[in-house]
Design an enzyme around this catalytic site. Structure first.
Site, PDB file in Angstrom:
ATOM      1  N   GLY A   1      28.874  34.666  58.895  1.00  0.00           N
ATOM      2  CA  GLY A   1      29.521  35.051  60.139  1.00  0.00           C
ATOM      3  C   GLY A   1      28.753  36.185  60.783  1.00  0.00           C
ATOM      4  O   GLY A   1      28.077  36.961  60.099  1.00  0.00           O
TER       5      GLY A   1
ATOM      6  N   CYS B   1      28.973  42.269  54.212  1.00  0.00           N
ATOM      7  CA  CYS B   1      28.723  42.284  55.662  1.00  0.00           C
ATOM      8  C   CYS B   1      27.245  42.524  55.914  1.00  0.00           C
ATOM      9  O   CYS B   1      26.625  43.374  55.258  1.00  0.00           O
ATOM     10  CB  CYS B   1      29.561  43.388  56.304  1.00  0.00           C
ATOM     11  SG  CYS B   1      29.378  43.518  58.083  1.00  0.00           S
TER      12      CYS B   1
END
Length: 183
Positions: A46, A94
């Site tokens: 993502g 992340c």
């Protein structure tokens, strides 16, 4: 398509709130395509526009496993319209917080409304990893990193390590150790 630089914490631009896009036009579609290329190359599952320095409410994701064909999702102005009362815990990582992972509690299932790459309104129900990834990316649009869901102590330890790595010139894109890495 072009690879875009991924900002890493504690870059202050990651804490800003993104602005809605008026419509998904050619410029937004190009941003989505460039973001997907950047996400796949990183590698991640993502990516939100603020992570590449664009303060627009745009996210891309693809949670397909390596043995499956790509299933990219492009979303502009994503908005959660429902979240379940049940929670799920995922070990999140992340691309903007390289090499750091932590368990984050989020609603287990969601419903999201967004504009797709054709500027058409869509609604999607999601659970599992997809629900977690969407919520993680929407957080980026609001200037929230996954480490903001941790205790202050854990968050500050990670931020100090990232700042030290930046000062040493060692910051680099994350290489996820598992599927939960690299939102």
């Amino acid at each position: 398509m072009a690879l875009l630089p991924i900002l890493t914490a504690p870059d202050s631009r990651l804490k800003k709130t993104a602005k809605p896009v008026a419509a998904v036009d050619d410029a937004v579609r190009k941003l989505m395509d460039d973001m997907l290329e950047t996400m796949y190359k990183a590698p991640g599952i993502g990516l939100a526009a603020p992570q590449v320095g664009a303060l627009q409410r745009v996210i891309v994701l693809d949670v397909a496993r390596e043995d499956e064909p790509p299933q990219p999702l492009r979303m502009a102005n994503p908005e959660l319209t429902w979240v379940s009362d049940d929670d799920a815990v995922y070990n999140e990582g992340c691309l903007s917080v390289p090499d750091h992972y932590a368990d984050v509690v989020r609603p287990a299932a969601i419903k999201v409304r967004y504009l797709d790459e054709k500027n058409e309104a869509q609604e999607l129900e999601a659970d599992g990893l997809l629900a977690t990834c969407i919520q993680h990316e929407i957080d980026h649009l609001d200037g929230i990193l996954f480490i903001d869901h941790l205790t202050a102590l854990k968050r500050n330890i990670i931020l100090r390590k990232l700042l030290k790595a930046k000062k040493a010139g060692m910051d680099k894109p994350a290489e996820p150790a598992n599927i939960s890495g690299g939102f």
